[in-house]
Motif scaffolding. Structure first.
Motif: not given
Ligand SMILES: Cc1ncc(COP(=O)(O)O)c(C=O)c1O
Length: 437
Positions: A117-121, A145-149, A212-214, A217-219, A245-250, A273-275
């Motif tokens: 459902t969401v990117g973090s998962e 780099h951010y990969h969810g919370w 990585m975020e390839p 985009c989070n910093t 590759f965490d492509e949740i944004i890219t 995720g996202k887009a």
């Molecule tokens: C690169 C990246 N990975 C993971 C996530 C987590 O996605 P979500 O907020 O849908 O759980 C985000 C959210 O901004 C993100 O930017």
């Protein structure tokens, strides 16, 4: 817009009530602001309207998902039709197979997928799969780099430089109180192949995956240096570690096949995720068949009540069809508008005499208060004037432009040349209002 007078009486009242019942008055820490948060009444195309009747040109786009603008008609139609046929099945259905097939055709390194459902998962699933597939305990993650919370991944995203340790050997800095100690995490500076080689040697035979975020985009909005990803790919192959590759944004923002297509490097696993679903909540874990088959065989667990929920999948199907079948028009528009806006913001900053760097691929980019010629990693980003960026965010919002508070801008196909021109005017006015120098 320039000259608009922004009243916030209704928003202020809602926030007062919300603070009584919602912790901190907001539903995500990403929405905390110094003043009254944005209370949206409705969204359409490139615009948001708040509950006080103020209108904003929106470059937040739900933190990225609204790549086709808010409420693209094809997505609204698909979602509306599906809602009437069932909101949740928790069972298989035809559309999920069609979406999986299209995703595998669009994304270079996708041979099999699983939906979440969401990117973090999905990000969490990729780490588990890498550990289960390789039988190794450690994950190498990059600073900034951010990969969810979730607990295992929320380390060293925005660490204070007092805590962060040496540049080439950073410490794992927790993102929150209450987090268990970092287990089996190696933190590395990004865009530094030598530091990566050193850390992979130090942890030889133990690293399941390099994540990585390839395009970071989070910093900031930072592209990899020429040759860097090739070196990362070779190091992963040499050490038997997977590349994730965490492509949740890219994903789907930089190209129909994500950053892996844009940059020409195939990971072993990727997460989206996202887009991918025009604003609905769908994420996906995708990868090479031999790795994904650790899920197929049941060796590695993957589950979720809402996985492939039919309304989200209907939105993903409508969205991916447009991104795939109208790719020239979609990506031509995204890059053209992004570059036009970046050039306009650079000119505005030069006119006002503010040292500012405007950098990034275009469909997403970053404004930084800095006189440095480039920002290449988290520590460069941390050295920019982030307090001034928060002030600029407030000044823009007051004038009807909504950017991500840290200075990130998302473009959509709904942004017009006129939107961009109006934004540049607002930006110049907002810059002039700041206590600079
Ligand atoms: C690169 C990246 N990975 C993971 C996530 C987590 O996605 P979500 O907020 O849908 O759980 C985000 C959210 O901004 C993100 O930017």
């Amino acid at each position: 817009m320039v000259g608009m007078t922004r009243t916030l009486d209704v928003s202020r009242d809602l926030y007062t009530t919300a603070r009584r019942y919602i912790a901190g008055g907001v539903s995500s820490d990403a929405r905390r602001t110094a003043g009254v948060p944005l209370y949206v009444d409705r969204a359409s195309g490139s615009r948001l309207w708040d509950v006080d009747g103020n209108v904003y040109i929106d470059y937040v786009l739900g933190q990225g998902p609204a790549l086709l603008g808010h409420c693209p008609p094809a997505v609204v139609e698909a979602v509306t039709a599906q809602v009437a046929r069932g909101i949740v099945y928790s069972a298989q259905h035809a559309a999920e197979a069609r979406v999986a097939e299209r995703l595998c055709a669009m994304v270079p390194a996708a041979e099999r997928v699983r939906f979440n459902t969401v990117g973090s998962e999905a990000a969490h699933a990729s780490w588990r799969l890498a550990r289960g597939y390789t039988g190794r305990p450690k994950i190498l993650k990059f600073e900034g780099h951010y990969h969810g919370w979730l607990d295992p991944v929320l380390y060293s995203v925005h660490p204070s430089l007092d805590d962060a340790g040496p540049q080439d050997h950073p410490r794992a800095v927790p993102g929150t109180a209450g987090q268990p100690p970092a287990a089996d995490l190696v933190i590395c500076p990004w865009n530094d192949a030598e530091a990566l080689a050193g850390l992979m040697d130090e942890h030889a035979g133990q690293i399941a995956a390099v994540v990585m975020e390839p395009v970071l985009c989070n910093t900031g909005a930072i592209e990899p240096d020429p040759g860097y990803l090739k070196a990362v790919r070779e190091l992963c192959d040499r050490h038997g570690s997977l590349l994730i590759f965490d492509e949740i944004i890219t994903g789907f923002r930089l190209a129909p096949g994500g950053a892996q297509e844009y940059l020409g490097i195939d990971p072993d696993l990727s997460v989206f995720g996202k887009a991918m679903a025009g604003g609905m909540q769908v994420s996906a874990l995708a990868g090479r068949a031999p790795v994904m088959d650790a899920i197929s065989s049941g060796k590695v667990a993957h589950a979720g009540t809402f996985n492939s929920q039919p309304v989200g999948i209907a939105a993903a199907e409508a969205t991916l069809r447009i991104l795939d079948e109208q790719r020239e028009e979609v990506y031509g528009t995204l890059y053209a508008r992004g570059r036009q806006l970046m050039a306009g913001l650079r000119e505005a900053a030069a006119k006002v005499g503010v040292p500012m760097l405007v950098d990034g691929p275009g469909p997403v980019f970053q404004t930084y208060f800095t006189d440095a010629p480039a920002v290449r990693d988290y520590r460069d980003f941390a050295a920019t004037d982030r307090a001034m960026m928060a002030r600029l965010h407030a000044a823009l919002l007051d004038r009807g432009v909504n950017m991500v508070p840290r200075g990130l801008w998302f473009l959509s196909t709904a942004h017009t040349e006129a939107d961009v021109a109006a934004t540049v005017g607002v930006f110049e006015d907002a810059l002039r209002s700041l206590p600079l120098g």
